[in-house]
Motif scaffolding. Structure first.
Motif, mmCIF file in Angstrom:
data_model
loop_
_atom_site.group_PDB
_atom_site.id
_atom_site.type_symbol
_atom_site.label_atom_id
_atom_site.label_comp_id
_atom_site.label_asym_id
_atom_site.label_seq_id
_atom_site.Cartn_x
_atom_site.Cartn_y
_atom_site.Cartn_z
ATOM 1 N N PHE A 25 0.804 -1.219 0.000
ATOM 2 C CA PHE A 25 0.000 0.000 0.000
ATOM 3 C C PHE A 25 0.839 1.272 0.000
ATOM 4 C CE2 PHE A 25 -2.576 -3.261 2.140
ATOM 5 C CZ PHE A 25 -3.539 -3.380 1.162
ATOM 6 N N ALA A 26 2.136 1.159 -0.140
ATOM 7 C CA ALA A 26 2.995 2.337 -0.079
ATOM 8 C C ALA A 26 2.755 3.321 -1.227
ATOM 9 C CB ALA A 26 4.457 1.921 -0.033
ATOM 10 N N PRO A 27 2.586 2.883 -2.481
ATOM 11 C CA PRO A 27 2.337 3.872 -3.534
ATOM 12 C C PRO A 27 1.038 4.642 -3.327
ATOM 13 C CG PRO A 27 3.043 1.815 -4.499
ATOM 14 C CD PRO A 27 2.793 1.549 -3.047
ATOM 15 N N GLY A 28 -0.007 3.968 -2.881
ATOM 16 C CA GLY A 28 -1.260 4.661 -2.613
ATOM 17 C C GLY A 28 -1.123 5.654 -1.475
ATOM 18 N N ALA A 29 -0.410 5.265 -0.431
ATOM 19 C CA ALA A 29 -0.181 6.178 0.691
ATOM 20 C C ALA A 29 0.661 7.369 0.255
ATOM 21 C CB ALA A 29 0.505 5.435 1.834
ATOM 22 N N HIS A 30 1.619 7.119 -0.626
ATOM 23 C CA HIS A 30 2.447 8.215 -1.140
ATOM 24 C C HIS A 30 1.602 9.192 -1.955
ATOM 25 C CE1 HIS A 30 6.054 10.233 -2.462
ATOM 26 N NE2 HIS A 30 5.693 10.058 -3.727
ATOM 27 N N LEU A 31 0.681 8.673 -2.778
ATOM 28 C CA LEU A 31 -0.194 9.554 -3.550
ATOM 29 C C LEU A 31 -1.113 10.370 -2.648
ATOM 30 C CD1 LEU A 31 -1.195 7.309 -6.561
ATOM 31 C CD2 LEU A 31 0.235 9.331 -6.589
ATOM 32 N N VAL A 32 -1.615 9.767 -1.597
ATOM 33 C CA VAL A 32 -2.459 10.509 -0.647
ATOM 34 C C VAL A 32 -1.646 11.604 0.021
ATOM 35 C CG1 VAL A 32 -3.705 10.312 1.538
ATOM 36 C CG2 VAL A 32 -4.068 8.631 -0.259
ATOM 37 N N ARG A 33 -0.410 11.298 0.403
ATOM 38 C CA ARG A 33 0.436 12.304 1.040
ATOM 39 C C ARG A 33 0.720 13.457 0.074
ATOM 40 N NH1 ARG A 33 6.611 12.270 2.213
ATOM 41 N NH2 ARG A 33 6.459 11.267 0.219
ATOM 42 N N LEU A 48 1.850 2.370 -10.627
ATOM 43 C CA LEU A 48 2.307 1.319 -9.730
ATOM 44 C C LEU A 48 1.240 0.977 -8.696
ATOM 45 C CD1 LEU A 48 4.611 -0.537 -8.834
ATOM 46 C CD2 LEU A 48 5.422 1.319 -7.397
ATOM 47 N N ALA A 49 0.581 1.992 -8.150
ATOM 48 C CA ALA A 49 -0.494 1.754 -7.175
ATOM 49 C C ALA A 49 -1.665 1.030 -7.844
ATOM 50 C CB ALA A 49 -0.958 3.078 -6.566
ATOM 51 N N LEU A 50 -1.989 1.411 -9.062
ATOM 52 C CA LEU A 50 -3.074 0.762 -9.784
ATOM 53 C C LEU A 50 -2.738 -0.697 -10.075
ATOM 54 C CD1 LEU A 50 -5.823 1.198 -11.179
ATOM 55 C CD2 LEU A 50 -4.532 1.725 -13.257
ATOM 56 N N LEU A 51 -1.520 -0.953 -10.512
ATOM 57 C CA LEU A 51 -1.092 -2.321 -10.799
ATOM 58 C C LEU A 51 -1.107 -3.178 -9.534
ATOM 59 C CD1 LEU A 51 0.131 -4.414 -12.768
ATOM 60 C CD2 LEU A 51 2.359 -3.555 -12.075
ATOM 61 N N GLN A 52 -0.576 -2.643 -8.442
ATOM 62 C CA GLN A 52 -0.573 -3.400 -7.193
ATOM 63 C C GLN A 52 -1.991 -3.645 -6.690
ATOM 64 O OE1 GLN A 52 1.977 -1.340 -4.466
ATOM 65 N NE2 GLN A 52 3.784 -2.412 -5.187
ATOM 66 N N GLY A 53 -2.860 -2.660 -6.835
ATOM 67 C CA GLY A 53 -4.247 -2.832 -6.418
ATOM 68 C C GLY A 53 -4.941 -3.919 -7.222
ATOM 69 N N LEU A 54 -4.723 -3.929 -8.533
ATOM 70 C CA LEU A 54 -5.332 -4.959 -9.372
ATOM 71 C C LEU A 54 -4.775 -6.342 -9.059
ATOM 72 C CD1 LEU A 54 -5.531 -3.129 -12.812
ATOM 73 C CD2 LEU A 54 -7.412 -3.689 -11.264
ATOM 74 N N LEU A 55 -3.469 -6.426 -8.816
ATOM 75 C CA LEU A 55 -2.875 -7.716 -8.470
ATOM 76 C C LEU A 55 -3.395 -8.237 -7.134
ATOM 77 C CD1 LEU A 55 0.833 -7.262 -9.613
ATOM 78 C CD2 LEU A 55 -0.906 -8.728 -10.626
ATOM 79 N N LEU A 56 -3.497 -7.368 -6.145
ATOM 80 C CA LEU A 56 -4.027 -7.784 -4.850
ATOM 81 C C LEU A 56 -5.504 -8.160 -4.944
ATOM 82 C CD1 LEU A 56 -2.287 -5.241 -2.479
ATOM 83 C CD2 LEU A 56 -1.894 -7.699 -2.618
ATOM 84 N N PHE A 57 -6.250 -7.428 -5.741
ATOM 85 C CA PHE A 57 -7.659 -7.754 -5.935
ATOM 86 C C PHE A 57 -7.806 -9.121 -6.602
ATOM 87 C CE2 PHE A 57 -11.626 -7.424 -8.460
ATOM 88 C CZ PHE A 57 -12.521 -7.295 -7.413
ATOM 89 N N GLY A 58 -7.000 -9.374 -7.632
ATOM 90 C CA GLY A 58 -7.028 -10.670 -8.310
ATOM 91 C C GLY A 58 -6.607 -11.802 -7.384
#
Length: 80
Positions: A25-33, A48-58
């Motif tokens: 969740f670091a890229p998403g947290a970085h974008l929020v910051r 990167l956050a989108l890719l990680q989110g899709l991979l975790l969702f899958g």
């Protein structure tokens, strides 16, 4: 439990900041910051956050489907 194991890692952000991009969740947290502090939008971090989110969702969908199939095949939970 994993969150508590990684707590010292998160508390020393200045020392470990270059390696934080590999955490889930670091890229998403970085974008929020960046959004809250008025920083510039970083397209690479967003992708990167989108890719990680899709991979975790899958991975979550796969794990739920696997467990559902296992429960139905073996009857682990009885009639539930």
């Amino acid at each position: 439990m994993l969150n508590f194991i990684l707590l010292p890692y998160f508390l020393s952000l200045t020392q470990w900041h270059p390696y934080m991009a590999y955490l889930p969740f670091a890229p998403g947290a970085h974008l929020v910051r960046l959004g809250l502090t008025g920083g510039e939008f970083d397209r690479e971090i967003f992708l990167l956050a989108l890719l990680q989110g899709l991979l975790l969702f899958g991975a979550g969908l796969w794990a739920m489907a696997y467990m559902y199939r296992l429960v139905r095949r073996r009857g682990i939970l009885g009639r539930f």
